[in-house]
Write a protein that holds these residues in place. Sequence first.
Motif, PDB file in Angstrom:
ATOM      1  N   ALA A 173     -64.405 -14.039 -14.452  1.00 26.71           N
ATOM      2  CA  ALA A 173     -63.082 -15.245 -14.556  1.00 26.71           C
ATOM      3  C   ALA A 173     -63.751 -16.501 -14.737  1.00 26.71           C
ATOM      4  O   ALA A 173     -63.070 -17.745 -15.128  1.00 26.71           O
ATOM      5  CB  ALA A 173     -62.076 -15.140 -13.742  1.00 26.71           C
ATOM      6  N   GLU A 229     -64.906 -22.449 -23.532  1.00 26.06           N
ATOM      7  CA  GLU A 229     -64.220 -21.334 -23.906  1.00 26.06           C
ATOM      8  C   GLU A 229     -62.976 -21.257 -24.563  1.00 26.06           C
ATOM      9  O   GLU A 229     -62.720 -20.333 -25.303  1.00 26.06           O
ATOM     10  CB  GLU A 229     -63.975 -20.483 -22.706  1.00 26.06           C
ATOM     11  N   ALA A 278     -57.963 -17.606 -15.438  1.00 28.67           N
ATOM     12  CA  ALA A 278     -58.251 -16.885 -16.781  1.00 28.67           C
ATOM     13  C   ALA A 278     -57.150 -16.515 -17.463  1.00 28.67           C
ATOM     14  O   ALA A 278     -56.910 -16.680 -18.466  1.00 28.67           O
ATOM     15  CB  ALA A 278     -59.137 -16.180 -16.340  1.00 28.67           C
ATOM     16  N   GLN A 279     -56.136 -15.995 -16.473  1.00 26.91           N
ATOM     17  CA  GLN A 279     -54.860 -15.533 -17.094  1.00 26.91           C
ATOM     18  C   GLN A 279     -53.824 -16.672 -17.824  1.00 26.91           C
ATOM     19  O   GLN A 279     -53.556 -16.401 -18.733  1.00 26.91           O
ATOM     20  CB  GLN A 279     -53.765 -14.968 -15.960  1.00 26.91           C
ATOM     21  N   ARG A 303     -59.811  -8.591 -16.929  1.00 23.42           N
ATOM     22  CA  ARG A 303     -58.465  -9.216 -16.794  1.00 23.42           C
ATOM     23  C   ARG A 303     -57.888  -8.524 -15.594  1.00 23.42           C
ATOM     24  O   ARG A 303     -57.619  -7.567 -15.549  1.00 23.42           O
ATOM     25  CB  ARG A 303     -57.504  -8.992 -17.997  1.00 23.42           C
ATOM     26  N   SER A 317     -64.809  -9.170 -11.139  1.00 25.79           N
ATOM     27  CA  SER A 317     -63.601  -9.663 -11.825  1.00 25.79           C
ATOM     28  C   SER A 317     -63.858 -11.193 -11.578  1.00 25.79           C
ATOM     29  O   SER A 317     -63.682 -12.123 -12.570  1.00 25.79           O
ATOM     30  CB  SER A 317     -62.315  -9.176 -11.597  1.00 25.79           C
ATOM     31  N   ARG A 347     -64.768 -10.192 -20.319  1.00 23.70           N
ATOM     32  CA  ARG A 347     -63.926 -10.753 -19.316  1.00 23.70           C
ATOM     33  C   ARG A 347     -63.182  -9.445 -18.894  1.00 23.70           C
ATOM     34  O   ARG A 347     -62.525  -8.690 -19.435  1.00 23.70           O
ATOM     35  CB  ARG A 347     -63.018 -11.905 -19.848  1.00 23.70           C
ATOM     36  N   VAL A 383     -59.518 -18.920  -9.977  1.00 18.36           N
ATOM     37  CA  VAL A 383     -60.149 -18.592 -11.254  1.00 18.36           C
ATOM     38  C   VAL A 383     -59.709 -17.448 -11.872  1.00 18.36           C
ATOM     39  O   VAL A 383     -59.561 -17.498 -13.056  1.00 18.36           O
ATOM     40  CB  VAL A 383     -61.768 -18.518 -11.003  1.00 18.36           C
ATOM     41  N   THR A 384     -59.220 -16.520 -10.977  1.00 15.42           N
ATOM     42  CA  THR A 384     -58.696 -15.274 -11.527  1.00 15.42           C
ATOM     43  C   THR A 384     -57.309 -15.508 -12.418  1.00 15.42           C
ATOM     44  O   THR A 384     -57.216 -15.057 -13.523  1.00 15.42           O
ATOM     45  CB  THR A 384     -58.844 -13.896 -10.821  1.00 15.42           C
ATOM     46  N   HIS A 436     -67.034 -15.014 -23.530  1.00  9.49           N
ATOM     47  CA  HIS A 436     -67.883 -13.769 -23.190  1.00  9.49           C
ATOM     48  C   HIS A 436     -66.683 -12.607 -23.394  1.00  9.49           C
ATOM     49  O   HIS A 436     -65.624 -12.902 -22.408  1.00  9.49           O
ATOM     50  CB  HIS A 436     -68.675 -13.706 -21.934  1.00  9.49           C
ATOM     51  N   GLU A 441     -55.858 -17.924 -20.991  1.00 10.67           N
ATOM     52  CA  GLU A 441     -55.794 -16.825 -22.084  1.00 10.67           C
ATOM     53  C   GLU A 441     -54.292 -16.614 -22.738  1.00 10.67           C
ATOM     54  O   GLU A 441     -54.058 -16.585 -24.025  1.00 10.67           O
ATOM     55  CB  GLU A 441     -56.123 -15.500 -21.708  1.00 10.67           C
TER      56      GLU A 441
END
Lengths: 337, 330
Positions: free
Chosen positions: A264, B227, B198-199, A278, A260, A276, B194-195, A273, B202
């Motif tokens: 990310a 992205e 990404a949330q 989540r 993950s 991903r 990073v995780t 991509h 998005e």
Amino acid sequence: MSTEPLLKVENLTKHYVGRLSLAQRLAREKPSVVRAVSDVSLEVRKGEILGLIGESGCGKSTLGRAILRLHEPTSGRVTFDGQEVTTLDPMALKDIRRRMQIIFQDPYASLNPRRTVAEIVGLPLKLHDLATSADDLRAKVIAIIERIGLKANQLDRYPHQFSGGQRQRIGIARALISNPDFIVCDEPVSALDVSIQAQIIELLLELKREMGLTYLFISHDISVIGYLADRVAVMYLGEIVEMGPVDAVLSAPRHPYTQSLMSAVPDVDHPGHAQRVRLTGDLPSPLDPPSGCKFHTRCPLAVDRCRSEAPISEDLGGGHRAACHRLHEKLSLLETA
Amino acid sequence: MSALLDVKGLRTVFETRAGTVCAVDGVDVEVRRGECLGIVGESGSGKSVTFASVMGLVRSPGRIDAGEILFDGRDLRKLSQKELRAVRGRDIAMTMQDALTALNPALTVGVQLAEVLEAHDETLPRGRRARTRAIRERSAEILGLVGIPSPDSRLSQYPHEFSGGMRQRIMIAIALACRPKLLIADEPTTALDVTIQAQVLELISDIRAKLGMSVVLITHDLGVVAEHCDRVMVMYAGQVVEEGPTTEVIGSPSHPYTRGLLGSIPRLALRGQPIHPIEGQVPDLIDLPAQCRFYSRCADRTDACLTPIAVRQVGPHRKARCILAGEDTQ
């Protein structure tokens, strides 16, 4: 590169115990314990770069500092070049620190604003009695300062007169002047702009080649680790969940957390991509880590067993290890692209 | 259709003891309706100051020296403070880089959300009790929209009780409270893992699609741009050096600085290939010589670069500030 480990860390644990007030002690309350690093074992071979990756609060910096005994480990053993570091007396520890140095993340906070560059960089020589005279000291400082890309006429300036990238170069000079064998690089490029970041990465790689150094390179940036490390260790909540040669781990990550993390990373080359993963939720608090596998609260693959039983790190061949109950089910969060 | 935001010839300067710092020098920005525009640049490139100027947030010793800021056809520079207040927060909203310092630590999240609604939401009922209830309901709804669990109870908590990612969501919630037409997100994820990054990204993309708003994403991360952004503008030393559709700019950059940036980031897909740092440093913004600002660091420089270089069209949708752009530079 030899395979003999220069640094060996065995079952290293670092807990920070909270202080209690008198009232709390009278009420027999238990102090809160931050489990920053739990039972970490790893080896760094002579001449290699071990990348240590993880999110903030995962304990990667604490691990780096506990290895150097900048933070005293709670338990476990650190052996450097055959000598046990964890039991050394203060004098012997000082001697061995000449060979084990650290470069810090924040080039603003890690340099004394009231000392000139010459004083900052020359201090390790004074502490370890490595200069025969004041002239010798100055000559050595000039040699290293020119090597890392500053000019001799900048020696009598103060840190605030330099940019972030230049300050990081000063920090590198300070770490290198005592001619060490091993350096903990604690996010040395994270605070820098992209173009400067690349300059510092290249400088660190050149210096490693020239001086035969060994690095423990701590970073949260997988791309940076993928670029410079030989092996990589992935940390989550104080534990190493996956470790192995960088090609094996990054091209076929086995732990769902590594998977993950990789998905990310915003990628210039594969925008959008679809694969991903989540991750929902935040990192749990190390004050009260989850039971069983610590990743189960965020893991999309978690089953009942993960909640109760902690997985043991398994050898996957070629030095690749991972700790997950579902390793052998060949599950992957990343669809093959 | 006309652009939602059209900035022309913006020049923002800061008077300092050492001289006049020209942080933004002749910048044109066009943000179209519904698009996500990425602004890329290193520290000191003027990307944040450009949009602080748009929001009217530049304070002394800084001032806007020249330029037009047309939003929905109106020049924001010609509006009175009162008129500007009505636009800011309702039609244009901005989120700051560091959520911990941008939120007021002494007020609950609910109070800070209510503040925006009180100031801008005209649909709220007049009666006091009904109004309070409506604000509370709307606030909880917005917190839910940005993905905060059990929003009702969290309204009465203070910023320090939330994690970094959650605080960033709260700031986005405050910005979105009045459903703006334009959201300016200044480095929304720089401080995040990073995780979590990404949330949050998005979330911004989802909400943009849902509300049909335009987004300006200020960042230094080309991966984030690749992205999430339709178009990208690259800034260097207070000027725009390149602009165009993201895939084209990243696929075949026209300006040597953009090429340099792309060549200096380690990329997982290109593992094993060397990176090429851009040598040297960003020039001092005081008393800049009238030449290409990238001159001292550019690998392709010629004597012709010692004259001022203007932005020119180098493709159907692309612009660049380089005399070599558009020619075969491969």
